[in-house]
Design a protein around this motif. Sequence first.
Motif, PDB file in Angstrom:
ATOM      1  N   ALA A 159      31.796  11.331 -14.908  1.00 24.08           N
ATOM      2  CA  ALA A 159      30.707  11.946 -15.683  1.00 24.08           C
ATOM      3  C   ALA A 159      31.219  13.180 -16.413  1.00 24.08           C
ATOM      4  CB  ALA A 159      29.548  12.312 -14.761  1.00 24.08           C
ATOM      5  N   ARG A 186      22.991  13.427 -22.682  1.00 23.89           N
ATOM      6  CA  ARG A 186      22.219  12.793 -21.602  1.00 23.89           C
ATOM      7  C   ARG A 186      21.000  12.088 -22.174  1.00 23.89           C
ATOM      8  NH1 ARG A 186      18.908  16.925 -18.349  1.00 23.89           N
ATOM      9  NH2 ARG A 186      17.870  16.845 -20.400  1.00 23.89           N
ATOM     10  N   PHE A 191      26.011   8.740 -21.302  1.00 22.56           N
ATOM     11  CA  PHE A 191      26.638   8.505 -20.001  1.00 22.56           C
ATOM     12  C   PHE A 191      26.586   7.015 -19.660  1.00 22.56           C
ATOM     13  CE2 PHE A 191      25.542  13.040 -19.540  1.00 22.56           C
ATOM     14  CZ  PHE A 191      26.761  13.539 -19.111  1.00 22.56           C
ATOM     15  N   ALA A 309      23.719  11.733 -13.810  1.00 26.23           N
ATOM     16  CA  ALA A 309      23.776  12.366 -15.132  1.00 26.23           C
ATOM     17  C   ALA A 309      22.828  13.559 -15.201  1.00 26.23           C
ATOM     18  CB  ALA A 309      23.444  11.347 -16.219  1.00 26.23           C
TER      19      ALA A 309
END
Length: 427
Positions: A159, A186, A191, A309
């Motif tokens: 991540a 995000r 992600f 995330a």
Amino acid sequence: MNTDTPSYDRRAASRVLAELAQPGLFTAPAPPPLPRRFEFTCAALRPEHDSHLTYSQRLYLERFMRPCRADQVTSATHRIAWTDSDGIPNTGHFRADGLGPVVPIAMRETVLALWHALDANAGFAERVSGLGPREHAVLTATTTDHDPRDIFRVGVEAAGRALAQHALLAGQTPYRDPAEFARGIRDSGLFAAVATRWYWELQASTYRRGMIPVDLETQPDGTVRYSAQTVATLRTMKDATIADAHTVMHRATTTEGLTVADAIAKYHEDLDLISRQYALLPAGSHPACLAAMPHQLDNGHYSILPALADRFVSVFTEIVDRCEVAEVSADLDEASADRAATAEDQVFYVPDMTCKHCVRTIGGVLESMDIRVLDIDLDSKRVVADFRSPRNRARAFEAIRDGGYNPVAEQPDAAAQAATEPSEAAV
């Protein structure tokens, strides 16, 4: 026909991990980060003549990223080196026209904060200790790392890579500061895009080299997405990687009659840059990220990736505002830079040298510079090389950093060495 195929089951492995994470692994509050100052050294990347890519980047593109073209790749302009709050040397990249060196530094601190929170989570440790033989067998057969703690640590690191790597494209987005950028990628689902469209080694290797094969397009709602050409190219690269893995395994298990386990052992080097997960992938199927798979748990849908995330971005936005970064000089002492190298000059350490592929890469860099490698010990991370002078050594260190590794003059302490990132897993 071989009948000893391991119980390779990505959905079952994903469910084991989801059940370990679902009770709130990424939701527990963390203490506010302390303000920290980080000093870093900075070097401009040197592209080849008539190119925006460095020699290392071009070689990787040509060998492992077909059919991606150079014009589809964005390169960093600068590489930095610094020591994180755990005492571990790091390298990272940024663009001069982007968000600056604070992003890779704050990203690393976010990774460390989440790793420490994971280690301190007694409930997680209890759930791991309660896993039975079947769950462990599924993880062993399916994932590169087998210990759940290591698998989650690598997921956190992935991540972080996604955030810092996409920051090279900040100029293609409407986001103008690191915190806004993190929230923007995000909310844009990037992600998940990395998890589902990239293949594992592409992300890890391109990140280490300061390059990203992606273009972004801004949408009317202010989010961004991959261009259609990016989506198509990533898919084709992934298909080619899977085909390479299947070719190696088919030859080994049919022509040579090896068992699957023996084939993986014998052709470990061939599969190094492909990944064991693709070697065992059933024909005609495509790998799904274990963290992105949804599961029905406690009367609701759950997957690890959205929770991770959200948590990563939340911690990053707290940390990045508390990081003070300052560039320091890494200039050689010109009075002694060209003296003959001493025995002490010959020894250095690479804390993030974690596997035989790393050994081959570092050795290859040195040999390409006509530097004789005397010894590389993977266990101690120690390298002995016949440098000609301190300047020759400094240039070799820069070349090794260009490949994403972190050479240091002295052996890291035991705690720092134990905290270096684990081997790459299929999270």
